[in-house]
Design a protein around this motif. Sequence first.
Motif, PDB file in Angstrom:
ATOM      1  N   THR A   1      -1.515  75.656  32.815  1.00 24.47           N
ATOM      2  CA  THR A   1      -1.430  75.088  31.464  1.00 24.47           C
ATOM      3  C   THR A   1      -0.005  74.610  31.228  1.00 24.47           C
ATOM      4  O   THR A   1       0.936  75.391  31.351  1.00 24.47           O
ATOM      5  CB  THR A   1      -1.777  76.173  30.418  1.00 24.47           C
ATOM      6  N   ASP A   2       0.122  73.331  30.911  1.00 19.63           N
ATOM      7  CA  ASP A   2       1.448  72.766  30.666  1.00 19.63           C
ATOM      8  C   ASP A   2       1.371  71.907  29.405  1.00 19.63           C
ATOM      9  O   ASP A   2       0.975  70.744  29.445  1.00 19.63           O
ATOM     10  CB  ASP A   2       1.868  71.910  31.877  1.00 19.63           C
ATOM     11  N   PRO A   3       1.764  72.491  28.253  1.00 15.64           N
ATOM     12  CA  PRO A   3       1.623  71.751  26.997  1.00 15.64           C
ATOM     13  C   PRO A   3       2.514  70.513  26.901  1.00 15.64           C
ATOM     14  O   PRO A   3       2.317  69.700  26.007  1.00 15.64           O
ATOM     15  CB  PRO A   3       2.005  72.783  25.927  1.00 15.64           C
ATOM     16  N   LEU A   4       3.471  70.354  27.826  1.00 13.97           N
ATOM     17  CA  LEU A   4       4.332  69.158  27.775  1.00 13.97           C
ATOM     18  C   LEU A   4       3.937  68.121  28.827  1.00 13.97           C
ATOM     19  O   LEU A   4       4.547  67.054  28.897  1.00 13.97           O
ATOM     20  CB  LEU A   4       5.800  69.559  27.972  1.00 13.97           C
ATOM     21  N   ALA A   5       2.950  68.418  29.642  1.00 16.38           N
ATOM     22  CA  ALA A   5       2.636  67.539  30.779  1.00 16.38           C
ATOM     23  C   ALA A   5       2.234  66.128  30.328  1.00 16.38           C
ATOM     24  O   ALA A   5       2.639  65.136  30.953  1.00 16.38           O
ATOM     25  CB  ALA A   5       1.516  68.154  31.622  1.00 16.38           C
ATOM     26  N   LEU A   6       1.473  66.040  29.246  1.00 17.16           N
ATOM     27  CA  LEU A   6       1.075  64.715  28.753  1.00 17.16           C
ATOM     28  C   LEU A   6       2.222  64.097  27.958  1.00 17.16           C
ATOM     29  O   LEU A   6       2.528  62.912  28.098  1.00 17.16           O
ATOM     30  CB  LEU A   6      -0.179  64.829  27.883  1.00 17.16           C
ATOM     31  N   ARG A   7       2.873  64.941  27.155  1.00 19.44           N
ATOM     32  CA  ARG A   7       3.924  64.416  26.261  1.00 19.44           C
ATOM     33  C   ARG A   7       5.057  63.760  27.027  1.00 19.44           C
ATOM     34  O   ARG A   7       5.546  62.698  26.642  1.00 19.44           O
ATOM     35  CB  ARG A   7       4.483  65.572  25.423  1.00 19.44           C
ATOM     36  N   ILE A   8       5.488  64.379  28.141  1.00 17.57           N
ATOM     37  CA  ILE A   8       6.663  63.828  28.837  1.00 17.57           C
ATOM     38  C   ILE A   8       6.361  62.441  29.415  1.00 17.57           C
ATOM     39  O   ILE A   8       7.255  61.617  29.572  1.00 17.57           O
ATOM     40  CB  ILE A   8       7.201  64.786  29.927  1.00 17.57           C
ATOM     41  N   LEU A   9       5.091  62.159  29.681  1.00 13.88           N
ATOM     42  CA  LEU A   9       4.754  60.851  30.254  1.00 13.88           C
ATOM     43  C   LEU A   9       4.631  59.757  29.205  1.00 13.88           C
ATOM     44  O   LEU A   9       4.543  58.568  29.538  1.00 13.88           O
ATOM     45  CB  LEU A   9       3.442  60.943  31.038  1.00 13.88           C
ATOM     46  N   GLY A  10       4.600  60.155  27.927  1.00 11.70           N
ATOM     47  CA  GLY A  10       4.510  59.155  26.859  1.00 11.70           C
ATOM     48  C   GLY A  10       3.270  58.293  27.020  1.00 11.70           C
ATOM     49  O   GLY A  10       2.180  58.795  27.325  1.00 11.70           O
ATOM     50  N   ARG A  11       3.475  56.982  26.896  1.00 14.04           N
ATOM     51  CA  ARG A  11       2.325  56.065  26.956  1.00 14.04           C
ATOM     52  C   ARG A  11       1.646  56.083  28.323  1.00 14.04           C
ATOM     53  O   ARG A  11       0.486  55.737  28.458  1.00 14.04           O
ATOM     54  CB  ARG A  11       2.783  54.646  26.614  1.00 14.04           C
ATOM     55  N   ALA A  12       2.389  56.484  29.360  1.00 15.83           N
ATOM     56  CA  ALA A  12       1.814  56.480  30.717  1.00 15.83           C
ATOM     57  C   ALA A  12       0.776  57.592  30.908  1.00 15.83           C
ATOM     58  O   ALA A  12       0.024  57.578  31.887  1.00 15.83           O
ATOM     59  CB  ALA A  12       2.930  56.640  31.751  1.00 15.83           C
ATOM     60  N   ALA A  13       0.735  58.552  29.961  1.00 16.51           N
ATOM     61  CA  ALA A  13      -0.176  59.690  30.144  1.00 16.51           C
ATOM     62  C   ALA A  13      -1.641  59.230  30.182  1.00 16.51           C
ATOM     63  O   ALA A  13      -2.417  59.682  31.027  1.00 16.51           O
ATOM     64  CB  ALA A  13       0.034  60.711  29.030  1.00 16.51           C
ATOM     65  N   GLY A  14      -1.983  58.311  29.275  1.00 12.47           N
ATOM     66  CA  GLY A  14      -3.373  57.828  29.207  1.00 12.47           C
ATOM     67  C   GLY A  14      -3.769  57.171  30.513  1.00 12.47           C
ATOM     68  O   GLY A  14      -4.875  57.407  31.047  1.00 12.47           O
ATOM     69  N   THR A  15      -2.868  56.362  31.063  1.00 13.52           N
ATOM     70  CA  THR A  15      -3.154  55.676  32.326  1.00 13.52           C
ATOM     71  C   THR A  15      -3.334  56.704  33.447  1.00 13.52           C
ATOM     72  O   THR A  15      -4.235  56.579  34.289  1.00 13.52           O
ATOM     73  CB  THR A  15      -1.966  54.746  32.705  1.00 13.52           C
ATOM     74  N   ALA A  16      -2.472  57.741  33.436  1.00 10.61           N
ATOM     75  CA  ALA A  16      -2.549  58.766  34.485  1.00 10.61           C
ATOM     76  C   ALA A  16      -3.917  59.438  34.470  1.00 10.61           C
ATOM     77  O   ALA A  16      -4.552  59.623  35.520  1.00 10.61           O
ATOM     78  CB  ALA A  16      -1.450  59.810  34.283  1.00 10.61           C
ATOM     79  N   VAL A  17      -4.396  59.759  33.280  1.00  9.05           N
ATOM     80  CA  VAL A  17      -5.689  60.456  33.172  1.00  9.05           C
ATOM     81  C   VAL A  17      -6.825  59.508  33.583  1.00  9.05           C
ATOM     82  O   VAL A  17      -7.716  59.878  34.351  1.00  9.05           O
ATOM     83  CB  VAL A  17      -5.909  60.976  31.729  1.00  9.05           C
ATOM     84  N   ARG A  18      -6.726  58.257  33.127  1.00  8.71           N
ATOM     85  CA  ARG A  18      -7.784  57.278  33.451  1.00  8.71           C
ATOM     86  C   ARG A  18      -7.851  57.056  34.960  1.00  8.71           C
ATOM     87  O   ARG A  18      -8.919  57.075  35.570  1.00  8.71           O
ATOM     88  CB  ARG A  18      -7.486  55.960  32.738  1.00  8.71           C
ATOM     89  N   GLU A  19      -6.692  56.889  35.583  1.00  7.83           N
ATOM     90  CA  GLU A  19      -6.682  56.634  37.036  1.00  7.83           C
ATOM     91  C   GLU A  19      -7.232  57.835  37.801  1.00  7.83           C
ATOM     92  O   GLU A  19      -7.937  57.695  38.794  1.00  7.83           O
ATOM     93  CB  GLU A  19      -5.266  56.297  37.506  1.00  7.83           C
ATOM     94  N   ALA A  20      -6.899  59.028  37.313  1.00  9.30           N
ATOM     95  CA  ALA A  20      -7.401  60.240  37.983  1.00  9.30           C
ATOM     96  C   ALA A  20      -8.922  60.303  37.866  1.00  9.30           C
ATOM     97  O   ALA A  20      -9.631  60.660  38.818  1.00  9.30           O
ATOM     98  CB  ALA A  20      -6.762  61.471  37.359  1.00  9.30           C
ATOM     99  N   GLU A  21      -9.414  59.929  36.699  1.00  9.98           N
ATOM    100  CA  GLU A  21     -10.871  59.968  36.471  1.00  9.98           C
ATOM    101  C   GLU A  21     -11.590  58.972  37.367  1.00  9.98           C
ATOM    102  O   GLU A  21     -12.652  59.249  37.915  1.00  9.98           O
ATOM    103  CB  GLU A  21     -11.118  59.596  35.008  1.00  9.98           C
ATOM    104  N   GLU A  22     -10.946  57.813  37.538  1.00  6.35           N
ATOM    105  CA  GLU A  22     -11.570  56.753  38.336  1.00  6.35           C
ATOM    106  C   GLU A  22     -11.445  56.998  39.836  1.00  6.35           C
ATOM    107  O   GLU A  22     -12.081  56.327  40.638  1.00  6.35           O
ATOM    108  CB  GLU A  22     -10.920  55.395  37.983  1.00  6.35           C
ATOM    109  N   ASN A  23     -10.584  57.929  40.233  1.00  3.97           N
ATOM    110  CA  ASN A  23     -10.357  58.197  41.662  1.00  3.97           C
ATOM    111  C   ASN A  23     -10.611  59.670  41.987  1.00  3.97           C
ATOM    112  O   ASN A  23      -9.663  60.452  42.099  1.00  3.97           O
ATOM    113  CB  ASN A  23      -8.913  57.849  42.045  1.00  3.97           C
ATOM    114  N   PRO A  24     -11.872  60.047  42.135  1.00  2.00           N
ATOM    115  CA  PRO A  24     -12.189  61.462  42.377  1.00  2.00           C
ATOM    116  C   PRO A  24     -11.501  62.009  43.629  1.00  2.00           C
ATOM    117  O   PRO A  24     -11.291  63.213  43.748  1.00  2.00           O
ATOM    118  CB  PRO A  24     -13.711  61.485  42.547  1.00  2.00           C
ATOM    119  N   SER A  25     -11.077  61.116  44.542  1.00  2.00           N
ATOM    120  CA  SER A  25     -10.423  61.600  45.765  1.00  2.00           C
ATOM    121  C   SER A  25      -9.066  62.243  45.460  1.00  2.00           C
ATOM    122  O   SER A  25      -8.503  62.947  46.285  1.00  2.00           O
ATOM    123  CB  SER A  25     -10.244  60.459  46.766  1.00  2.00           C
TER     124      SER A  25
END
Length: 292
Positions: free
Chosen positions: A18-42
Amino acid sequence: MAAHRAAHQVLEQGCIFTDPLALRILGRAAGTAVREAEENPSQRKMRLFVAVRSRFAEDALAAAVERGVRQIVVLGAGLDTFAYRSPLRDLVPTFEIDHTATQAWKLQLLREADIPIPNSLTFAPIDFEHQTLPEGLAAAGFDRSRQTFFTWLGVVPYLTEEAVWSTLSFIASLPNGAHVVFDYSNPPASLPSKMRILHEERAKRVADLGEAWLTHFEADTLRAKLLALGFSEIEDLGPSQIAARYFPHSASKLPDKGGHILRATTVSGAHHRAAIASEPSPQSNSPNGERP
Ligand SMILES: C[S@@+](CC[C@H](N)C(=O)[O-])C[C@H]1O[C@@H](n2cnc3c(N)ncnc32)[C@H](O)[C@@H]1O
Protein backbone atom coordinates in the motif's frame (compact mmCIF):
# COMPACT_ATOMS: atom_id res chain seq x y z
CA MET A 1 8.72 1.30 -11.44
CA ALA A 2 6.61 4.14 -10.04
CA ALA A 3 4.02 3.40 -12.74
CA HIS A 4 3.89 -0.23 -11.59
CA ARG A 5 3.37 0.85 -7.98
CA ALA A 6 0.63 3.28 -9.02
CA ALA A 7 -1.14 0.64 -11.13
CA HIS A 8 -0.88 -1.85 -8.25
CA GLN A 9 -2.85 0.55 -6.01
CA VAL A 10 -5.73 0.51 -8.50
CA LEU A 11 -5.63 -2.88 -10.22
CA GLU A 12 -4.84 -4.93 -7.09
CA GLN A 13 -6.00 -2.33 -4.53
CA GLY A 14 -2.45 -2.26 -3.13
CA CYS A 15 -3.02 -5.72 -1.63
CA ILE A 16 0.72 -6.50 -1.49
CA PHE A 17 2.09 -2.99 -1.04
CA THR A 18 0.00 0.00 0.00
CA ASP A 19 1.50 3.29 -1.10
CA PRO A 20 -0.84 6.27 -0.64
CA LEU A 21 1.55 8.53 -2.60
CA ALA A 22 2.14 6.20 -5.56
CA LEU A 23 -0.54 7.81 -7.74
CA ARG A 24 -0.05 11.33 -6.42
CA ILE A 25 3.66 11.56 -7.22
CA LEU A 26 2.97 10.74 -10.88
CA GLY A 27 0.45 13.57 -11.23
CA ARG A 28 -1.32 13.50 -14.57
CA ALA A 29 0.78 10.52 -15.69
CA ALA A 30 -0.89 8.29 -13.07
CA GLY A 31 -4.03 7.76 -15.18
CA THR A 32 -1.95 6.76 -18.20
CA ALA A 33 0.11 4.36 -16.05
CA VAL A 34 -3.01 2.58 -14.81
CA ARG A 35 -4.60 2.48 -18.28
CA GLU A 36 -1.46 1.06 -19.90
CA ALA A 37 -1.16 -1.56 -17.17
CA GLU A 38 -4.78 -2.57 -17.70
CA GLU A 39 -4.28 -2.84 -21.44
CA ASN A 40 -1.10 -4.93 -21.06
CA PRO A 41 -1.81 -7.93 -18.82
CA SER A 42 1.75 -9.15 -19.51
CA GLN A 43 2.98 -6.38 -17.16
CA ARG A 44 1.24 -7.97 -14.17
CA LYS A 45 4.11 -10.24 -13.19
CA MET A 46 6.64 -7.41 -13.10
CA ARG A 47 4.15 -5.12 -11.32
CA LEU A 48 3.64 -7.69 -8.58
CA PHE A 49 7.39 -8.24 -8.24
CA VAL A 50 7.87 -4.48 -7.82
CA ALA A 51 5.12 -4.45 -5.16
CA VAL A 52 6.67 -7.45 -3.37
CA ARG A 53 10.16 -6.00 -3.23
CA SER A 54 8.92 -2.71 -1.73
CA ARG A 55 6.80 -4.57 0.81
CA PHE A 56 9.71 -6.85 1.74
CA ALA A 57 12.06 -3.87 2.10
CA GLU A 58 9.69 -1.79 4.21
CA ASP A 59 8.82 -4.76 6.47
CA ALA A 60 12.55 -5.43 6.93
CA LEU A 61 13.14 -1.76 7.69
CA ALA A 62 10.39 -1.69 10.33
CA ALA A 63 11.95 -4.74 12.01
CA ALA A 64 15.45 -3.22 11.80
CA VAL A 65 14.28 0.00 13.47
CA GLU A 66 13.34 -2.13 16.47
CA ARG A 67 16.94 -3.38 16.48
CA GLY A 68 18.50 0.07 16.58
CA VAL A 69 18.48 1.56 13.04
CA ARG A 70 18.89 5.33 13.32
CA GLN A 71 19.68 6.28 9.69
CA ILE A 72 18.24 5.27 6.32
CA VAL A 73 19.75 5.38 2.83
CA VAL A 74 17.62 4.84 -0.25
CA LEU A 75 20.10 3.91 -2.99
CA GLY A 76 18.87 4.64 -6.53
CA ALA A 77 15.69 6.11 -5.05
CA GLY A 78 13.99 7.00 -8.34
CA LEU A 79 10.38 7.94 -7.50
CA ASP A 80 10.25 5.84 -4.34
CA THR A 81 7.89 7.54 -1.85
CA PHE A 82 8.97 5.89 1.40
CA ALA A 83 10.65 9.00 2.80
CA TYR A 84 7.50 11.11 2.34
CA ARG A 85 4.96 8.84 3.99
CA SER A 86 6.95 6.90 6.59
CA PRO A 87 6.06 7.29 10.27
CA LEU A 88 9.83 7.88 10.70
CA ARG A 89 9.86 10.97 8.47
CA ASP A 90 11.16 14.01 10.33
CA LEU A 91 12.66 11.64 12.92
CA VAL A 92 15.32 9.46 11.31
CA PRO A 93 17.92 11.04 9.00
CA THR A 94 17.28 9.68 5.53
CA PHE A 95 19.37 10.04 2.36
CA GLU A 96 18.11 9.55 -1.16
CA ILE A 97 20.86 8.72 -3.65
CA ASP A 98 20.40 9.06 -7.38
CA HIS A 99 21.64 10.87 -10.47
CA THR A 100 21.35 14.67 -10.26
CA ALA A 101 18.90 14.83 -13.18
CA THR A 102 16.62 12.16 -11.68
CA GLN A 103 16.57 14.00 -8.37
CA ALA A 104 15.71 17.30 -10.07
CA TRP A 105 12.81 15.59 -11.89
CA LYS A 106 11.58 14.03 -8.64
CA LEU A 107 11.72 17.38 -6.82
CA GLN A 108 9.60 18.90 -9.57
CA LEU A 109 7.03 16.07 -9.32
CA LEU A 110 6.94 16.41 -5.51
CA ARG A 111 6.34 20.14 -5.82
CA GLU A 112 3.60 19.68 -8.41
CA ALA A 113 1.91 17.05 -6.22
CA ASP A 114 2.23 19.22 -3.11
CA ILE A 115 4.07 16.46 -1.25
CA PRO A 116 6.17 18.02 1.54
CA ILE A 117 9.85 17.12 1.87
CA PRO A 118 10.56 15.95 5.42
CA ASN A 119 13.14 17.89 7.45
CA SER A 120 15.24 14.79 7.95
CA LEU A 121 15.58 14.00 4.21
CA THR A 122 18.74 14.85 2.27
CA PHE A 123 19.11 14.42 -1.50
CA ALA A 124 22.62 13.19 -2.26
CA PRO A 125 23.44 13.18 -5.98
CA ILE A 126 25.86 10.28 -6.44
CA ASP A 127 26.68 8.12 -9.45
CA PHE A 128 27.71 4.71 -8.06
CA GLU A 129 29.81 4.01 -11.12
CA HIS A 130 31.87 7.19 -11.03
CA GLN A 131 31.91 8.36 -7.42
CA THR A 132 32.52 6.51 -4.22
CA LEU A 133 29.50 6.12 -2.03
CA PRO A 134 31.48 6.90 1.19
CA GLU A 135 32.67 10.24 -0.22
CA GLY A 136 29.26 11.20 -1.59
CA LEU A 137 27.46 10.25 1.61
CA ALA A 138 30.04 11.98 3.81
CA ALA A 139 29.56 15.18 1.82
CA ALA A 140 25.81 14.90 2.40
CA GLY A 141 26.19 14.58 6.20
CA PHE A 142 25.93 10.79 6.59
CA ASP A 143 26.97 9.64 10.09
CA ARG A 144 29.08 6.47 9.90
CA SER A 145 28.51 5.76 13.57
CA ARG A 146 24.75 5.30 13.27
CA GLN A 147 23.29 1.90 12.58
CA THR A 148 21.97 2.29 9.03
CA PHE A 149 19.40 0.61 6.80
CA PHE A 150 20.13 0.63 3.05
CA THR A 151 17.33 -0.07 0.63
CA TRP A 152 18.50 -0.69 -2.92
CA LEU A 153 15.59 -1.66 -5.15
CA GLY A 154 15.71 -2.07 -8.90
CA VAL A 155 19.31 -0.92 -9.18
CA VAL A 156 21.77 -3.83 -8.84
CA PRO A 157 21.06 -5.28 -12.32
CA TYR A 158 22.01 -1.95 -13.94
CA LEU A 159 25.41 -1.67 -12.24
CA THR A 160 28.72 -3.34 -12.95
CA GLU A 161 29.59 -6.13 -10.55
CA GLU A 162 32.49 -4.01 -9.34
CA ALA A 163 30.15 -1.17 -8.35
CA VAL A 164 27.80 -3.63 -6.60
CA TRP A 165 30.61 -5.15 -4.48
CA SER A 166 32.15 -1.78 -3.73
CA THR A 167 28.78 -0.62 -2.32
CA LEU A 168 28.22 -3.83 -0.34
CA SER A 169 31.77 -3.64 1.08
CA PHE A 170 31.13 -0.10 2.25
CA ILE A 171 27.85 -1.15 3.88
CA ALA A 172 29.61 -4.06 5.60
CA SER A 173 32.37 -1.76 6.86
CA LEU A 174 30.12 0.50 8.95
CA PRO A 175 31.29 0.22 12.55
CA ASN A 176 27.92 -0.01 14.29
CA GLY A 177 26.21 -2.34 11.87
CA ALA A 178 24.00 -1.99 8.84
CA HIS A 179 21.18 -3.75 7.03
CA VAL A 180 20.63 -3.98 3.30
CA VAL A 181 17.77 -5.06 1.06
CA PHE A 182 18.23 -5.43 -2.68
CA ASP A 183 16.81 -7.38 -5.58
CA TYR A 184 18.69 -9.23 -8.29
CA SER A 185 18.14 -11.77 -11.05
CA ASN A 186 19.74 -15.10 -11.79
CA PRO A 187 21.90 -15.28 -14.93
CA PRO A 188 19.77 -15.65 -18.10
CA ALA A 189 21.56 -18.90 -19.00
CA SER A 190 20.22 -20.50 -15.79
CA LEU A 191 16.56 -19.67 -16.54
CA PRO A 192 14.08 -22.14 -18.03
CA SER A 193 13.87 -21.56 -21.80
CA LYS A 194 10.50 -19.73 -21.87
CA MET A 195 11.64 -17.36 -19.11
CA ARG A 196 15.00 -16.89 -20.78
CA ILE A 197 13.34 -15.73 -24.01
CA LEU A 198 11.13 -13.26 -22.10
CA HIS A 199 14.15 -12.06 -20.10
CA GLU A 200 16.18 -11.53 -23.28
CA GLU A 201 13.34 -9.54 -24.89
CA ARG A 202 13.11 -7.31 -21.82
CA ALA A 203 16.89 -7.01 -21.59
CA LYS A 204 17.00 -5.80 -25.18
CA ARG A 205 14.26 -3.23 -24.52
CA VAL A 206 16.09 -1.75 -21.50
CA ALA A 207 19.44 -1.82 -23.31
CA ASP A 208 17.85 0.09 -26.22
CA LEU A 209 16.77 2.71 -23.66
CA GLY A 210 20.43 3.03 -22.62
CA GLU A 211 20.03 1.16 -19.30
CA ALA A 212 21.39 -2.32 -19.95
CA TRP A 213 21.25 -5.08 -17.34
CA LEU A 214 24.87 -5.79 -16.49
CA THR A 215 24.90 -7.92 -13.36
CA HIS A 216 23.25 -11.20 -12.40
CA PHE A 217 24.01 -13.56 -9.55
CA GLU A 218 23.67 -17.22 -8.73
CA ALA A 219 22.12 -17.36 -5.25
CA ASP A 220 24.78 -19.65 -3.73
CA THR A 221 27.72 -17.59 -5.00
CA LEU A 222 26.11 -14.37 -3.82
CA ARG A 223 25.39 -15.82 -0.38
CA ALA A 224 28.98 -17.04 0.02
CA LYS A 225 30.38 -13.63 -0.91
CA LEU A 226 27.99 -11.78 1.41
CA LEU A 227 28.99 -14.08 4.29
CA ALA A 228 32.66 -13.44 3.49
CA LEU A 229 32.02 -9.69 3.74
CA GLY A 230 30.56 -10.14 7.22
CA PHE A 231 26.83 -10.21 6.47
CA SER A 232 24.59 -12.69 8.26
CA GLU A 233 20.87 -13.50 8.57
CA ILE A 234 20.75 -13.62 4.78
CA GLU A 235 17.14 -14.06 3.69
CA ASP A 236 16.96 -14.57 -0.06
CA LEU A 237 13.57 -15.18 -1.66
CA GLY A 238 13.49 -16.51 -5.22
CA PRO A 239 10.30 -16.80 -7.29
CA SER A 240 8.92 -19.89 -5.55
CA GLN A 241 9.55 -18.51 -2.02
CA ILE A 242 8.02 -15.17 -3.05
CA ALA A 243 4.93 -17.01 -4.30
CA ALA A 244 4.67 -19.07 -1.11
CA ARG A 245 4.92 -15.99 1.11
CA TYR A 246 2.94 -13.40 -0.80
CA PHE A 247 0.61 -15.40 -3.08
CA PRO A 248 -0.13 -18.53 -1.06
CA HIS A 249 -3.46 -19.12 -2.81
CA SER A 250 -2.10 -18.82 -6.34
CA ALA A 251 -2.31 -22.04 -8.32
CA SER A 252 0.53 -21.20 -10.71
CA LYS A 253 3.79 -23.01 -10.06
CA LEU A 254 6.81 -20.74 -10.24
CA PRO A 255 10.38 -21.77 -11.05
CA ASP A 256 13.25 -21.50 -8.55
CA LYS A 257 15.22 -19.16 -10.83
CA GLY A 258 14.39 -15.60 -11.81
CA GLY A 259 13.98 -12.42 -9.75
CA HIS A 260 15.09 -12.49 -6.10
CA ILE A 261 14.72 -10.14 -3.17
CA LEU A 262 17.31 -10.40 -0.42
CA ARG A 263 18.00 -8.91 2.99
CA ALA A 264 21.17 -9.21 5.05
CA THR A 265 22.67 -7.53 8.07
CA THR A 266 25.94 -7.03 9.88
CA VAL A 267 24.12 -6.20 13.10
CA SER A 268 25.07 -8.68 15.77
CA GLY A 269 23.43 -9.12 19.15
CA ALA A 270 26.14 -6.86 20.61
CA HIS A 271 25.38 -3.99 18.19
CA HIS A 272 21.72 -4.41 18.93
CA ARG A 273 22.16 -4.20 22.72
CA ALA A 274 24.51 -1.19 22.42
CA ALA A 275 22.12 0.70 20.16
CA ILE A 276 19.12 0.06 22.37
CA ALA A 277 21.07 1.16 25.46
CA SER A 278 22.39 4.37 23.93
CA GLU A 279 19.53 5.80 21.89
CA PRO A 280 15.82 6.43 22.32
CA SER A 281 13.53 4.72 19.83
CA PRO A 282 12.42 6.99 16.96
CA GLN A 283 8.89 5.74 17.50
CA SER A 284 8.74 6.99 21.09
CA ASN A 285 7.39 10.54 21.28
CA SER A 286 10.23 12.70 22.44
CA PRO A 287 8.70 15.50 24.56
CA ASN A 288 10.97 18.16 23.08
CA GLY A 289 10.66 16.87 19.53
CA GLU A 290 14.36 16.12 19.20
CA ARG A 291 15.63 13.74 16.61
CA PRO A 292 16.96 10.52 18.07
C1 LIG B 1 14.72 0.98 -11.99
S1 LIG B 1 14.93 2.45 -11.10
C2 LIG B 1 14.37 2.00 -9.48
C3 LIG B 1 14.01 3.20 -8.66
C4 LIG B 1 13.47 2.92 -7.26
N1 LIG B 1 14.45 2.30 -6.41
C5 LIG B 1 12.22 2.10 -7.35
O1 LIG B 1 12.22 0.95 -6.91
O2 LIG B 1 11.24 2.63 -7.87
C6 LIG B 1 16.70 2.55 -10.94
C7 LIG B 1 17.16 3.82 -10.24
O3 LIG B 1 18.57 3.72 -10.00
C8 LIG B 1 19.20 4.91 -10.43
N2 LIG B 1 20.55 4.56 -10.86
C9 LIG B 1 20.91 3.66 -11.80
N3 LIG B 1 22.25 3.64 -11.97
C10 LIG B 1 22.74 4.54 -11.08
C11 LIG B 1 24.05 5.00 -10.78
N4 LIG B 1 25.12 4.53 -11.43
N5 LIG B 1 24.20 5.95 -9.84
C12 LIG B 1 23.12 6.46 -9.19
N6 LIG B 1 21.84 6.06 -9.42
C13 LIG B 1 21.67 5.13 -10.37
C14 LIG B 1 18.34 5.39 -11.60
O4 LIG B 1 18.52 6.77 -11.85
C15 LIG B 1 16.94 5.05 -11.10
O5 LIG B 1 16.37 6.07 -10.33
